[in-house]
Design a protein around this motif. Structure first.
Motif, PDB file in Angstrom:
ATOM      1  N   ARG A  66       0.939  -1.242  -0.066  1.00 50.82           N
ATOM      2  CA  ARG A  66      -0.053   0.145   0.182  1.00 50.82           C
ATOM      3  C   ARG A  66       0.986   1.201  -0.026  1.00 50.82           C
ATOM      4  N   PRO A  67       0.452   2.327  -0.511  1.00 51.17           N
ATOM      5  CA  PRO A  67       1.352   3.509  -0.593  1.00 51.17           C
ATOM      6  C   PRO A  67       1.885   3.831   0.868  1.00 51.17           C
ATOM      7  N   CYS A  68       3.234   4.351   0.712  1.00 54.57           N
ATOM      8  CA  CYS A  68       4.144   4.433   1.852  1.00 54.57           C
ATOM      9  C   CYS A  68       4.807   5.785   1.612  1.00 54.57           C
ATOM     10  N   TYR A 108       6.799   1.405  -7.637  1.00 59.37           N
ATOM     11  CA  TYR A 108       7.048   2.786  -7.909  1.00 59.37           C
ATOM     12  C   TYR A 108       5.942   2.934  -8.947  1.00 59.37           C
ATOM     13  N   GLN A 135       3.307   1.781  -9.897  1.00 63.60           N
ATOM     14  CA  GLN A 135       2.031   1.661  -9.241  1.00 63.60           C
ATOM     15  C   GLN A 135       1.625   2.777  -8.343  1.00 63.60           C
ATOM     16  N   GLY A 136       2.655   3.743  -8.184  1.00 58.12           N
ATOM     17  CA  GLY A 136       2.220   4.638  -7.155  1.00 58.12           C
ATOM     18  C   GLY A 136       2.375   4.665  -5.780  1.00 58.12           C
ATOM     19  N   MET A 137       3.035   3.482  -5.586  1.00 57.91           N
ATOM     20  CA  MET A 137       3.184   3.173  -4.022  1.00 57.91           C
ATOM     21  C   MET A 137       3.923   4.057  -3.263  1.00 57.91           C
ATOM     22  N   MET A 138       5.064   4.638  -3.886  1.00 57.41           N
ATOM     23  CA  MET A 138       5.837   5.383  -3.101  1.00 57.41           C
ATOM     24  C   MET A 138       6.359   6.492  -3.961  1.00 57.41           C
TER      25      MET A 138
END
Length: 222
Positions: free
Chosen positions: A24-26, A47, A49-52
């Motif tokens: 999940r996003p962090c 990255y 996927q926009g997770m961080m």
């Protein structure tokens, strides 16, 4: 040839050592250096996927990586991630860590030196190192939300990728030993050990899967 019973015990360790957490996003991802470039691959994918927004790759070299990654694990991970489309400016390099504890401590120091606010970390490792990395991170950097991630693959798939079944089982046994010993040495938080996992470890160790063991072998508490 490895027996069915041995594979069953190896699967028990594999299942225990993976955390099974959903990424999940962090605030940041920390990719732990090793021989496995799959860590860089899955970090790059997360990255995209926009997770961080930011990645720290951490790792010097070891006896298993000095020939394959002569410039250091973190440097080779960065090169791989850039090849996979991650912007170079989204990656920080920590080139000195030589064990999991140093990975965490040195990455923390690097982020703090850059005044980067961190409330959560996506911790990326080899599949069977998820629990060990997570337990180490929670011990050495408390107050942070830690989310474990690795390449989504089965034990047979991992064995196929390494092309050495005995080595993989040796690594599972070595990791399990550390999960049992390191909490008592202050290196990680305590882990609840299911009986079937401990018994599988003891059987595999008794069969000679010992090349990745430390000299000090844990004794099962009664």
């Amino acid at each position: 040839m490895i027996s069915t019973h041995t594979w069953t015990d190896a699967q028990r360790l594999w299942d225990f050592q993976r955390m099974g957490q959903k990424p999940r996003p962090c605030s940041v991802a920390v990719g732990l250096g090793s021989h496995d470039l799959g860590v860089a691959d899955v970090t790059a994918d997360l990255y995209h996927q926009g997770m961080m927004p930011l990645i720290v790759f951490t790792g010097a070299t070891s006896r298993t990586t000095k020939e394959r990654m002569p410039r250091g694990e973190a440097e080779h991970y960065q090169e791989r991630a850039v090849q996979l489309g991650v912007p170079a400016e989204a990656i920080l390099i920590e080139p000195n860590a030589r064990n999991t504890g140093e990975n965490i401590r040195f990455s923390r120091a690097l982020l703090e030196s850059r005044r980067i606010s961190v409330s959560s970390v996506l911790l990326v490792s080899k599949p069977y190192e998820e629990r060990r990395a997570h337990a180490t991170a929670r011990k050495l950097w408390p107050g942070i939300e830690w989310v474990s991630a690795s390449t989504p693959m089965t034990l047979p798939q991992y064995v196929d990728s390494i092309q050495n079944a005995r080595l993989v089982i040796d690594m599972l046994v070595g990791t399990q030993q550390r999960l049992m010993v390191y909490p008592h040495q202050g290196f990680m938080i305590e882990q609840e050990m299911p009986d079937d996992v401990v018994e599988a470890y003891e059987r595999l160790r008794g069969q000679g899967f010992t090349s990745r063991l430390m000299l000090q072998a844990p004794e099962r508490s009664t």
